[in-house]
Design an enzyme around this catalytic site. Structure first.
Site, PDB file in Angstrom:
ATOM      1  N   ASP A 239       0.851  -1.186   0.000  1.00  0.00           N
ATOM      2  CA  ASP A 239       0.000   0.000   0.000  1.00  0.00           C
ATOM      3  C   ASP A 239       0.888   1.238   0.000  1.00  0.00           C
ATOM      4  OD1 ASP A 239       0.822  -0.142   2.693  1.00  0.00           O
ATOM      5  OD2 ASP A 239      -1.072   0.647   3.441  1.00  0.00           O
TER       6      ASP A 239
ATOM      7  N   TYR B 148       2.988   4.745   0.635  1.00  0.00           N
ATOM      8  CA  TYR B 148       3.642   5.391   1.778  1.00  0.00           C
ATOM      9  C   TYR B 148       2.623   6.297   2.462  1.00  0.00           C
ATOM     10  CZ  TYR B 148       8.104   4.022  -0.415  1.00  0.00           C
ATOM     11  OH  TYR B 148       9.154   3.328  -0.968  1.00  0.00           O
TER      12      TYR B 148
ATOM     13  N   HIS C  55      11.313  -9.200   0.788  1.00  0.00           N
ATOM     14  CA  HIS C  55      11.004  -7.788   0.581  1.00  0.00           C
ATOM     15  C   HIS C  55      12.257  -6.942   0.810  1.00  0.00           C
ATOM     16  CE1 HIS C  55       8.955  -3.914   1.185  1.00  0.00           C
ATOM     17  NE2 HIS C  55       7.951  -4.450   0.517  1.00  0.00           N
TER      18      HIS C  55
ATOM     19  N   PHE D 293       6.735   1.958  -4.233  1.00  0.00           N
ATOM     20  CA  PHE D 293       8.139   2.176  -3.837  1.00  0.00           C
ATOM     21  C   PHE D 293       8.678   3.554  -4.216  1.00  0.00           C
ATOM     22  CE2 PHE D 293       7.872  -2.504  -4.156  1.00  0.00           C
ATOM     23  CZ  PHE D 293       8.220  -2.825  -2.858  1.00  0.00           C
TER      24      PHE D 293
END
Length: 222
Positions: A64, A66, A186, A77
Site C-alpha cells: 500500500d 507510503y 522484501h 516504492f
C-alpha cells in the site's frame, strides 16, 4: 479520482460496474473528504496512466502507499522528488548498483521506470495518513487483482517481480507460461538480508526481455 482513460479502461471496465467497486468508490470519496489520505486523489491511478497495458513489460507489486506527507504519488516504492528516499527504496537502489552497476540517485522518483513499461502497482491504492494498511480490505485488492489478471492474459512475455509474502501470494494468479516470475524477500530493512540482496532481479529481467526480443529496461534513475 482521475479517471483511467487509456487501454486499461477497456481491460478494467467490468470492475467499475461491480457492487464492490461502487462501495469502494463511495468509501474512498468519503475518506478524502473527512481525513488526510495519500496519495493525492488525482494520483491514485498514476501507475495505470504512466504505463498503458499494451506497454507493460515488467510488473512490480507493492502493498500500500507510503503514509507520510509528500511521499506517495501512485507508484509503488516511488516518492516525489525532494522527499527523503525511504528505507526499502534505499535497499532497492543498493541491489540495483550491485546487480547492474547503476549509480545511486539522490531522489526516489521512479517515473522513468513506469514510462518504460514497468507497472509499479500497489495492491491497495490509498492509505490514511500515518496509518499503514488502513485501507486494506475496502475493495482495492479485488480491483488490482483484475489488473494483475489482465497482465497475466497478455500474449507476450512479461516479468513479474514479487518481493515479500503479500506480493508472492499473487503468484498463483500468474499462469501464463510466456511470463517470468521472480520472487525474493522484501527490500524492507527487516527482510532485505533474507534473500533480497543478491537476488539480481534487474539483470534477470533484462536478460529475459532481450532473449524474447523485447527492449530491456534502462534502470538508471538520473
Amino acid at each position: 479520482m482521475a479517471a483511467i482513460n487509456n487501454d486499461w479502461l477497456e481491460a478494467l471496465k467490468d470492475e467499475f460496474h461491480k457492487p464492490y467497486y461502487k462501495q469502494l468508490f463511495e468509501t474512498i470519496n468519503k475518506e478524502y473528504k473527512t481525513r488526510l489520505i495519500f496519495p493525492p486523489a488525482d494520483d491514485i491511478f498514476n501507475a495505470f496512466h504512466l504505463t498503458p497495458l499494451h506497454k507493460v513489460k515488467v510488473v512490480i507489486l507493492g502493498q500500500d502507499p507510503y503514509h507520510n506527507h509528500g511521499q506517495a504519488h501512485g507508484l509503488c516504492f516511488s516518492v516525489q522528488k525532494g522527499v527523503a528516499v525511504p528505507p526499502s527504496l534505499v535497499n532497492i537502489y543498493q541491489e540495483l548498483q550491485d546487480d547492474l552497476g547503476c549509480r545511486i540517485p539522490n531522489h526516489g522518483c521512479l517515473t522513468k521506470w513506469a514510462q518504460q513499461g514497468v507497472l509499479m502497482l500497489n495492491t491497495v491504492l490509498t492509505v490514511r495518513a500515518h496509518q499503514a494498511n488502513s485501507h486494506q480490505g475496502l475493495g482495492w485488492e479485488e480491483f488490482t487483482d483484475a489488473a494483475i489478471t489482465a497482465c497475466n492474459s497478455q500474449d507476450r512475455p512479461i516479468v513479474f517481480i514479487l518481493w515479500g509474502a503479500p506480493a508472492q501470494r499473487k503468484g498463483k494468479m500468474l499462469t501464463n507460461p510466456k511470463h517470468l516470475v521472480l520472487k525474493s524477500s522484501h527490500p524492507s530493512p527487516f527482510s532485505a538480508n533474507r534473500g533480497f540482496f543478491g537476488s539480481r532481479p534487474f539483470s534477470q529481467t533484462n536478460e529475459f526481455l532481450k532473449a524474447n526480443g523485447v527492449e530491456p529496461v534502462d534502470w538508471q534513475i538520473e
